[in-house]
Design a protein around this motif. Structure first.
Motif, short mmCIF file in Angstrom:
data_model
loop_
_atom_site.label_atom_id
_atom_site.label_comp_id
_atom_site.label_asym_id
_atom_site.label_seq_id
_atom_site.Cartn_x
_atom_site.Cartn_y
_atom_site.Cartn_z
N PRO A 283 21.88 11.94 -6.17
CA PRO A 283 22.45 11.06 -5.14
C PRO A 283 22.77 11.79 -3.84
N MET A 284 22.58 11.07 -2.76
CA MET A 284 23.08 11.53 -1.46
C MET A 284 24.56 11.17 -1.40
N LYS A 285 25.28 11.81 -0.51
CA LYS A 285 26.71 11.49 -0.36
C LYS A 285 26.87 10.04 0.07
N ALA A 286 27.86 9.39 -0.52
CA ALA A 286 28.09 7.97 -0.27
C ALA A 286 28.99 7.75 0.95
N ILE A 287 28.90 6.55 1.47
CA ILE A 287 29.87 6.07 2.46
C ILE A 287 30.92 5.31 1.66
N SER B 239 0.86 -1.18 0.00
CA SER B 239 0.00 0.00 0.00
C SER B 239 0.89 1.23 0.00
N GLY B 240 0.43 2.27 -0.65
CA GLY B 240 1.19 3.51 -0.68
C GLY B 240 2.43 3.41 -1.55
N LYS B 241 3.30 4.38 -1.37
CA LYS B 241 4.50 4.48 -2.20
C LYS B 241 5.67 3.71 -1.59
N LEU B 242 6.47 3.12 -2.48
CA LEU B 242 7.64 2.34 -2.08
C LEU B 242 8.90 3.05 -2.53
N GLY B 243 9.76 3.38 -1.58
CA GLY B 243 11.05 3.98 -1.91
C GLY B 243 12.04 2.90 -2.30
N VAL B 244 12.80 3.15 -3.36
CA VAL B 244 13.84 2.23 -3.81
C VAL B 244 15.15 3.00 -3.78
N LEU B 245 16.01 2.64 -2.84
CA LEU B 245 17.30 3.31 -2.69
C LEU B 245 18.41 2.38 -3.17
N THR B 246 19.35 2.94 -3.91
CA THR B 246 20.47 2.14 -4.40
C THR B 246 21.80 2.74 -3.94
N PRO B 247 22.57 1.99 -3.15
CA PRO B 247 23.94 2.40 -2.91
C PRO B 247 24.70 2.17 -4.23
N GLY B 248 25.10 3.26 -4.86
CA GLY B 248 25.68 3.19 -6.19
C GLY B 248 24.64 3.62 -7.21
N MET B 249 24.94 4.68 -7.95
CA MET B 249 24.00 5.17 -8.97
C MET B 249 24.75 5.31 -10.30
N TRP C 124 22.68 6.68 -3.17
CA TRP C 124 23.94 7.30 -2.78
C TRP C 124 24.96 7.05 -3.89
N ASP C 125 25.86 7.98 -4.09
CA ASP C 125 26.95 7.75 -5.03
C ASP C 125 28.13 8.63 -4.68
N VAL C 126 29.31 8.18 -5.11
CA VAL C 126 30.54 8.94 -4.84
C VAL C 126 30.70 10.11 -5.80
N PHE C 127 29.84 10.16 -6.82
CA PHE C 127 29.83 11.29 -7.76
C PHE C 127 28.51 12.04 -7.61
N SER D 226 34.47 12.22 -4.75
CA SER D 226 34.53 13.35 -3.81
C SER D 226 33.20 13.59 -3.11
N HIS D 227 32.15 12.89 -3.55
CA HIS D 227 30.81 13.10 -3.00
C HIS D 227 30.59 12.06 -1.89
N VAL D 228 31.35 12.20 -0.80
CA VAL D 228 31.34 11.17 0.25
C VAL D 228 31.15 11.79 1.63
N LYS D 229 30.58 10.98 2.50
CA LYS D 229 30.36 11.40 3.88
C LYS D 229 31.68 11.33 4.66
N GLN D 230 31.80 12.20 5.64
CA GLN D 230 32.96 12.20 6.53
C GLN D 230 32.46 12.03 7.96
N ALA D 231 33.09 11.14 8.69
CA ALA D 231 32.72 10.93 10.09
C ALA D 231 33.89 10.30 10.82
N SER D 232 33.82 10.30 12.14
CA SER D 232 34.94 9.81 12.93
C SER D 232 34.93 8.29 13.10
N SER D 233 33.81 7.63 12.78
CA SER D 233 33.77 6.17 12.91
C SER D 233 32.75 5.59 11.93
N LYS D 234 32.87 4.29 11.70
CA LYS D 234 31.90 3.61 10.84
C LYS D 234 30.52 3.61 11.49
#
Length: 200
Positions: free
Chosen positions: A116-120, A11-21, A82-85, A132-140
């Motif tokens: 794309p959102m920024k990739a891990i 029912s309703g809308k289904l989001g389809v997210l792909t790591p890698g675009m 998400w993608d690195v570009f 260059s389109h990547v997330k930055q954080a101090s831990s996984k």
């Protein structure tokens, strides 16, 4: 004895997210958007054009799978990922060259809206790729929380009822399972410690 699982009606809308675009995911997205726009057919899609035989062959009962199995309709799919570009789906699909440019041009408005959102990403796990389109954080662990927030925001922003994630990223180096994969607790500790046994 195990009880049979009940498959909930979609029912309703289904989001389809792909790591890698890249080529695979943008071809998939462009194809579905073409069908939704009424300018394409789901050629090769088992769920959309395939039939399932019920009973004996002589019963002549073979409905379309999409009419028999409770699946979301193509019109209910909303794409993201998400993608690195930074390329939107139109630009990425044009660059990939899988589909004819004239077919992509007809869908330009639909495809440029999917960004794309920024990739891990960690180059130690995918050595032939730089982005260059990547997330930055101090831990996984922090990166995982950022991905969770992305999913929740995507769901909320698009008024989705549910979301699935389909891996379409580049092939990572092979890692042998280690103790960090033995339990949820060990995995969560590994994320907090940025264990090398956990690929992004």
């Amino acid at each position: 004895m195990n009880q049979p699982s009940k498959i909930q009606e979609p029912s309703g809308k289904l989001g389809v997210l792909t790591p890698g675009m890249g080529a695979v995911s943008t071809t998939f997205m462009a194809g579905i958007e073409a069908i939704k726009a009424g300018i394409g057919e789901p050629i090769g899609s088992l769920t959309q054009m395939g039939h399932i035989r019920l009973g004996k062959r002589t019963d002549n009962t073979s409905p379309l799978i999409r009419d028999f199995v409770p699946l979301a309709g193509l019109e209910d799919l909303v794409f993201g990922g998400w993608d690195v570009f930074e390329d939107d789906v139109y630009a990425a699909a044009s660059h990939a060259g899988v589909l004819a440019q004239k077919d992509l041009d007809v869908l330009k408005d639909r495809l440029t809206a999917i960004k794309p959102m920024k990739a891990i990403f960690d180059r130690n796990y995918v050595r032939r790729l730089e982005g260059s389109h990547v997330k930055q954080a101090s831990s996984k662990w922090d990166l995982a929380q950022m991905a969770r927030e992305d999913i929740q925001r995507f769901k909320s922003d698009n008024g989705l009822d549910r979301v699935v994630v389909i891996w379409c990223g580049s092939t990572e180096i092979f890692l042998e399972p280690t103790a960090v994969h033995a339990s949820v607790e060990a995995f969560e500790t590994g994320l907090k410690d940025s264990d090398e046994g956990i690929a992004p």
